[in-house]
Design a protein around this motif. Structure first.
Motif, mmCIF file in Angstrom:
data_model
loop_
_atom_site.group_PDB
_atom_site.id
_atom_site.type_symbol
_atom_site.label_atom_id
_atom_site.label_comp_id
_atom_site.label_asym_id
_atom_site.label_seq_id
_atom_site.Cartn_x
_atom_site.Cartn_y
_atom_site.Cartn_z
ATOM 1 N N THR A 1 -12.753 -15.304 15.356
ATOM 2 C CA THR A 1 -13.069 -16.085 14.165
ATOM 3 C C THR A 1 -14.474 -15.753 13.676
ATOM 4 O OG1 THR A 1 -13.161 -18.320 13.219
ATOM 5 C CG2 THR A 1 -14.005 -18.052 15.450
ATOM 6 N N ASP A 2 -14.651 -15.863 12.372
ATOM 7 C CA ASP A 2 -15.970 -15.685 11.754
ATOM 8 C C ASP A 2 -16.544 -17.027 11.305
ATOM 9 O OD1 ASP A 2 -15.648 -12.919 12.019
ATOM 10 O OD2 ASP A 2 -14.568 -12.796 10.119
ATOM 11 N N ALA A 3 -15.979 -18.134 11.806
ATOM 12 C CA ALA A 3 -16.337 -19.466 11.318
ATOM 13 C C ALA A 3 -17.760 -19.864 11.722
ATOM 14 C CB ALA A 3 -15.348 -20.490 11.850
ATOM 15 N N ASP A 4 -18.355 -20.665 10.866
ATOM 16 C CA ASP A 4 -19.677 -21.251 11.129
ATOM 17 C C ASP A 4 -19.556 -22.750 10.869
ATOM 18 O OD1 ASP A 4 -22.298 -21.978 11.384
ATOM 19 O OD2 ASP A 4 -22.957 -21.077 9.491
ATOM 20 N N HIS A 5 -19.025 -23.475 11.870
ATOM 21 C CA HIS A 5 -18.740 -24.887 11.683
ATOM 22 C C HIS A 5 -19.995 -25.749 11.617
ATOM 23 C CE1 HIS A 5 -14.359 -24.820 11.916
ATOM 24 N NE2 HIS A 5 -14.456 -23.929 12.895
ATOM 25 N N ASP A 6 -21.067 -25.311 12.277
ATOM 26 C CA ASP A 6 -22.271 -26.138 12.285
ATOM 27 C C ASP A 6 -23.267 -25.747 11.181
ATOM 28 O OD1 ASP A 6 -23.054 -23.710 13.285
ATOM 29 O OD2 ASP A 6 -23.505 -24.457 15.314
ATOM 30 N N ASP A 7 -22.841 -24.795 10.320
ATOM 31 C CA ASP A 7 -23.660 -24.413 9.155
ATOM 32 C C ASP A 7 -25.086 -24.017 9.520
ATOM 33 O OD1 ASP A 7 -21.579 -24.906 7.320
ATOM 34 O OD2 ASP A 7 -22.048 -27.053 7.313
ATOM 35 N N ASP A 8 -25.221 -23.301 10.635
ATOM 36 C CA ASP A 8 -26.551 -22.850 11.021
ATOM 37 C C ASP A 8 -26.802 -21.402 10.608
ATOM 38 O OD1 ASP A 8 -24.929 -21.493 12.747
ATOM 39 O OD2 ASP A 8 -25.973 -22.102 14.581
ATOM 40 N N ALA B 1 -18.864 -18.065 17.307
ATOM 41 C CA ALA B 1 -18.439 -17.306 18.489
ATOM 42 C C ALA B 1 -19.209 -16.005 18.662
ATOM 43 C CB ALA B 1 -16.945 -17.018 18.401
ATOM 44 N N ALA B 2 -20.377 -15.880 18.021
ATOM 45 C CA ALA B 2 -21.162 -14.641 18.125
ATOM 46 C C ALA B 2 -21.472 -14.247 19.576
ATOM 47 C CB ALA B 2 -22.452 -14.775 17.315
ATOM 48 N N PRO B 3 -21.788 -15.199 20.458
ATOM 49 C CA PRO B 3 -22.099 -14.804 21.844
ATOM 50 C C PRO B 3 -20.936 -14.123 22.571
ATOM 51 C CG PRO B 3 -22.922 -17.009 21.391
ATOM 52 C CD PRO B 3 -22.054 -16.631 20.244
ATOM 53 N N THR B 4 -19.707 -14.351 22.109
ATOM 54 C CA THR B 4 -18.550 -13.718 22.752
ATOM 55 C C THR B 4 -17.907 -12.690 21.819
ATOM 56 O OG1 THR B 4 -17.175 -15.589 22.021
ATOM 57 C CG2 THR B 4 -18.025 -15.651 24.282
ATOM 58 N N ASP B 5 -18.726 -12.069 20.951
ATOM 59 C CA ASP B 5 -18.240 -11.054 20.017
ATOM 60 C C ASP B 5 -17.111 -11.591 19.145
ATOM 61 O OD1 ASP B 5 -20.053 -9.218 20.968
ATOM 62 O OD2 ASP B 5 -18.664 -8.404 22.463
ATOM 63 N N ASN B 6 -17.211 -12.843 18.735
ATOM 64 C CA ASN B 6 -16.267 -13.527 17.857
ATOM 65 C C ASN B 6 -14.949 -13.890 18.536
ATOM 66 O OD1 ASN B 6 -18.316 -12.762 16.137
ATOM 67 N ND2 ASN B 6 -16.975 -12.160 14.462
ATOM 68 N N VAL B 7 -14.770 -13.545 19.794
ATOM 69 C CA VAL B 7 -13.536 -13.868 20.512
ATOM 70 C C VAL B 7 -13.560 -15.338 20.919
ATOM 71 C CG1 VAL B 7 -12.154 -13.412 22.576
ATOM 72 C CG2 VAL B 7 -13.247 -11.517 21.360
ATOM 73 N N ILE B 8 -12.453 -16.054 20.616
ATOM 74 C CA ILE B 8 -12.364 -17.459 21.011
ATOM 75 C C ILE B 8 -11.142 -17.731 21.889
ATOM 76 C CG2 ILE B 8 -13.601 -18.284 18.979
ATOM 77 C CD1 ILE B 8 -10.871 -19.130 17.810
ATOM 78 N N GLY B 9 -10.311 -16.714 22.122
ATOM 79 C CA GLY B 9 -9.136 -16.916 22.958
ATOM 80 C C GLY B 9 -8.167 -15.753 22.853
#
Length: 348
Positions: free
Chosen positions: A107-114, A119-127
């Motif tokens: 995912t490329d999402a930025d839910h916390d608007d920072d 998921a940048a620390p895991t190369d965008n992988v979430i599962g």
């Protein structure tokens, strides 16, 4: 050729037509919240960073160590199929010679608007998401998704699963040509059961006391749910969650083609006297037209399009999703569209 030899020859031909391909190209799949690519062994390290096996006993009924081992096996089997290796050559084996496809969920999402991808620390992988136990003979497969602890309950599975199922059901070579896709879920995992029902799965059986409920220190049932190719509606399964079709995804054009022909059925039945004049032969002919129809997208008058995303319209349908009772495959949405029930009577 003797009758016995002819019978053996026909049986051999039938076997060959049901064999899965020796190798496969795992296609990327695009969603609105996520995108999928072939999973790699390196991605398995990301699952540990994501704490993806947290609470496994609640979600799948397995303990975390067992779930982790199973997922590692699935990824290796998937890579072996990509490489054209036999199941026995995967390094993990498979006595039933069944295949597996594994995608990494990104995912490329930025839910916390920072200003940074969550998921940048895991190369965008979430599962990861899998089609498991792919059986060419019975044309059946099981689907399962696993997400990192912090990425659950955000709608990612509702974006990814219908798109993978559309690919699984799509006829070859556009998809896998499956007849049935199924899931298994602990009876206490009511959230997953609700999601699966919204996707069109219906309960088909119960394995009594098949799992150990560690929290309540007792056994629990394992619920098996499934859906068939002519019951599954890829358009409404996405629309139920406010998602859109993405036409470039594998299998989608075939789904749109079937829906376009269903609209044609609706128009024919709506004509004065058409209902009384319809015969069994007419219905058989119409079903053949749907099965043989070329893959063409919907006309723009039948869809609301934004970019490559397509939202379904609100036409009438005998859509069984969300109801407790199974619908016969003969009452599938594309067979019965416009022939009866109104949307306000649906159990959505």
């Amino acid at each position: 050729m003797t009758e016995t030899n002819e019978t053996l020859s026909l049986a051999t031909d039938a076997q060959l037509t049901r064999d899965l391909p020796h190798s496969i190209v795992i296609l990327p799949i695009t969603g609105e919240m996520v995108h999928l690519r072939p999973a790699t062994v390196e991605d398995l390290l990301r699952l540990d960073e994501l704490d993806a096996f947290y609470g496994a006993s609640k979600i799948t009924g397995k303990d975390a160590a067992t779930e982790r081992a199973v997922v590692h096996t699935w990824v290796r089997r998937s890579q072996a199929w990509e490489a054209g290796q036999a199941p026995a050559e995967s390094g993990v084996g498979d006595p039933e010679s069944r295949r597996t496809i594994a995608w990494a969920v990104l995912t490329d999402a930025d839910h916390d608007d920072d200003g940074m991808i969550d998921a940048a620390p895991t190369d965008n992988v979430i599962g990861m998401i899998f089609l498991i136990d792919i059986d060419g003979w019975s044309r059946s497969a099981r689907i399962q998704i696993i997400l990192g602890k912090d990425y659950r309950g955000r709608g990612y599975s509702r974006d990814a699963m219908p798109r993978v199922m559309t690919y699984g059901f799509a006829p070859e070579p556009a998809g896998l040509g499956m007849h049935r896709i199924w899931v298994s879920v602990p009876e206490t995992n009511t959230r997953s059961i609700s999601v699966y029902q919204s996707l069109g799965f219906v309960p088909s059986g119960t394995s009594r006391d098949a799992l150990w409920d560690v929290e309540n220190n007792k056994y629990q049932d394992l619920i098996v749910m499934d859906t068939l190719v002519d019951e599954y509606d890829p358009i409404r399964s996405l629309d139920a969650f406010g998602m859109h079709l993405i036409e470039d995804n594998p299998g989608v054009k075939e789904a749109l083609s079937a829906r376009e022909h269903s609209m044609a059925i609706q128009q024919r039945v709506a004509e004065p006297g058409a209902g009384e004049q319809s015969t069994a032969a007419d219905e058989s002919e119409t079903s053949s037209e749907i099965a043989e129809a070329p893959a063409q997208p919907q006309s723009t008058s039948e869809q609301a399009t934004t970019g490559t995303h397509t939202r379904s319209t609100d036409e009438e349908s005998n859509w069984p999703y969300g109801q407790a009772d199974r619908k016969s495959s003969k009452e599938a949405w594309w067979r019965t569209l416009g022939r009866g029930r109104k949307r306000d009577t649906e159990g959505e």
